[in-house]
Design a protein around this motif. Structure first.
Motif, PDB file in Angstrom:
ATOM      1  N   CYS A   1       4.075   5.804   3.504  1.00 14.33           N
ATOM      2  CA  CYS A   1       3.432   7.108   3.358  1.00 14.33           C
ATOM      3  C   CYS A   1       4.452   8.196   3.661  1.00 14.33           C
TER       4      CYS A   1
ATOM      5  N   ILE B   1       3.332  -0.941   4.147  1.00 14.50           N
ATOM      6  CA  ILE B   1       2.547   0.294   4.038  1.00 14.50           C
ATOM      7  C   ILE B   1       3.521   1.468   4.057  1.00 14.50           C
TER       8      ILE B   1
ATOM      9  N   PHE C   1       0.874  -1.173   0.000  1.00 15.01           N
ATOM     10  CA  PHE C   1       0.000   0.000   0.000  1.00 15.01           C
ATOM     11  C   PHE C   1       0.909   1.219   0.000  1.00 15.01           C
ATOM     12  N   GLU C   2       0.932   1.956  -1.114  1.00 14.55           N
ATOM     13  CA  GLU C   2       1.876   3.059  -1.273  1.00 14.55           C
ATOM     14  C   GLU C   2       1.165   4.408  -1.288  1.00 14.55           C
ATOM     15  N   ASN C   3       1.840   5.392  -0.708  1.00 14.76           N
ATOM     16  CA  ASN C   3       1.342   6.757  -0.696  1.00 14.76           C
ATOM     17  C   ASN C   3       2.258   7.609  -1.556  1.00 14.76           C
TER      18      ASN C   3
ATOM     19  N   LEU D   1      -1.233   4.124  11.422  1.00 15.89           N
ATOM     20  CA  LEU D   1      -0.482   3.213  10.550  1.00 15.89           C
ATOM     21  C   LEU D   1      -0.497   1.789  11.092  1.00 15.89           C
TER      22      LEU D   1
ATOM     23  N   TYR E   1      -5.190  -4.159   6.801  1.00 11.44           N
ATOM     24  CA  TYR E   1      -4.800  -4.513   5.429  1.00 11.44           C
ATOM     25  C   TYR E   1      -4.226  -5.930   5.380  1.00 11.44           C
TER      26      TYR E   1
ATOM     27  N   SER F   1      -2.324  -1.155   9.083  1.00 13.92           N
ATOM     28  CA  SER F   1      -1.515  -2.298   8.673  1.00 13.92           C
ATOM     29  C   SER F   1      -2.185  -3.611   9.040  1.00 13.92           C
TER      30      SER F   1
END
Length: 329
Positions: free
Chosen positions: A272, A270, A214-216, A252, A259, A256
């Motif tokens: 961000c 994860i 999961f990328e920001n 976060l 997810y 996490s």
């Protein structure tokens, strides 16, 4: 050994052909080659490019290579070596003139510059140390062992270190290797040519594990780096998402865990971050069924360089996590 590099190509000067300077620099470091100068210009077959007694590596388009050699043959000796029917090496007194097609795979230089087998060679991939600190530690190593020499190739917190020294008698303890491992133990991720993504892929496949991303702020750069030259890894990635939300540490951790459950993966990554003035505030989480680790970093550099350092940080710590023996399935 030191060489002057000359690139002779109308196509290159006009931007129609690329030359991977980073990869070439890495190959030179691996083979303990110093580059004294780079000359880039359009090809002129009437010009004499071999005027001085110096080592040269001359690149040009393959279609022009034979004519370039013929037009300079009066300044070349009769002694020559042909490598893979592609690279031509002329020996002129104490110097070498190497003609190379611009389109060639740089790995051929391992045949061009054969290593001296009377030496021992070490190779390490490092993460997290500044270039100046690495050089300082290696200079201390040289002072301690006077037969040691080294080369490095540094980019975005990653550093390939190449060390050579005289071979010792069999059954003797390798003091140089022990010292190197001691100096860099917390930063070593590889002792061969494997890159970060190769190591991650090998471990996931070997352990039959899956991850989700999961990328920001990195906007898919972690995924791209993982899959570079590595198509098989896509079978071990369960889920990929990109979002712009910035999470504090508590958020976060909760995100996490959610997810991890949603993606049904063994491990989730994860990431961000936010750009503030001239720096990147970056954080990421690595979570499995037992624990969530949060990592916070600040990168002060150009935007793309900061993002590359962030991605490398994620991948280095992902390797450390995957190598743990207590990983939870």
């Amino acid at each position: 050994m030191e060489y002057k590099v000359i690139i002779l190509s109308d196509d290159f000067v006009n931007g129609q052909v690329c030359f991977d300077f980073n990869k070439f620099s890495a190959v030179c470091a691996y083979n303990f080659i110093d580059i004294s100068d780079f000359l880039i210009e359009k090809l002129d077959l009437n010009k004499n490019y071999i005027e001085k007694d110096e080592n040269l590596i001359i690149f040009c388009n393959n279609i022009n290579l034979d004519n370039l050699i013929i037009n300079n043959i009066k300044n070349l000796s009769g002694e020559k070596i042909l490598i893979n029917d592609q690279v031509v090496i002329f020996k002129k007194r104490e110097n070498q003139i190497i003609f190379v097609p611009l389109e060639i795979d740089f790995n051929i230089f391992e045949k061009v510059f054969a290593r001296d087998l009377s030496y021992e060679y070490l190779q390490f991939g490092l993460f997290g140390l500044g270039k100046e600190r690495i050089v300082e530690l290696l200079e201390n190593l040289k002072n301690k062992f006077n037969d040691v020499s080294y080369k490095i190739f540094y980019r975005d917190l990653l550093c390939n270190v190449y060390i050579k020294y005289q071979k010792k008698e069999e059954n003797l303890i390798d003091d140089v290797k022990l010292e190197v491992v001691s100096l860099f133990s917390n930063n070593i991720y590889s002792e061969n040519n494997l890159e970060l993504n190769d190591i991650i892929s090998n471990i996931l496949i070997q352990k039959n594990m899956t991850i989700s991303l999961f990328e920001n702020i990195t906007k898919g750069k972690i995924l791209t780096s993982l899959l570079e030259n590595n198509d098989k890894l896509i079978n071990y990635i369960n889920s990929i998402k990109v979002d712009n939300k910035f999470q504090n540490d508590d958020q976060l951790v909760n995100f996490s865990l959610d997810y991890l459950k949603e993606s049904s993966s063994n491990l989730v990554v994860i990431s961000c971050g936010e750009f503030k003035d001239n720096y990147l505030e970056f954080k990421f989480a690595l979570a499995d069924k037992n624990e969530v680790h949060i990592y916070n970093s600040t990168f002060i550099a150009k935007r793309e360089d900061s993002l590359s350092m962030a991605v490398n940080s994620v991948m280095f710590h992902l390797i450390k996590k995957l190598r743990q023996n207590d990983f939870a399935f």
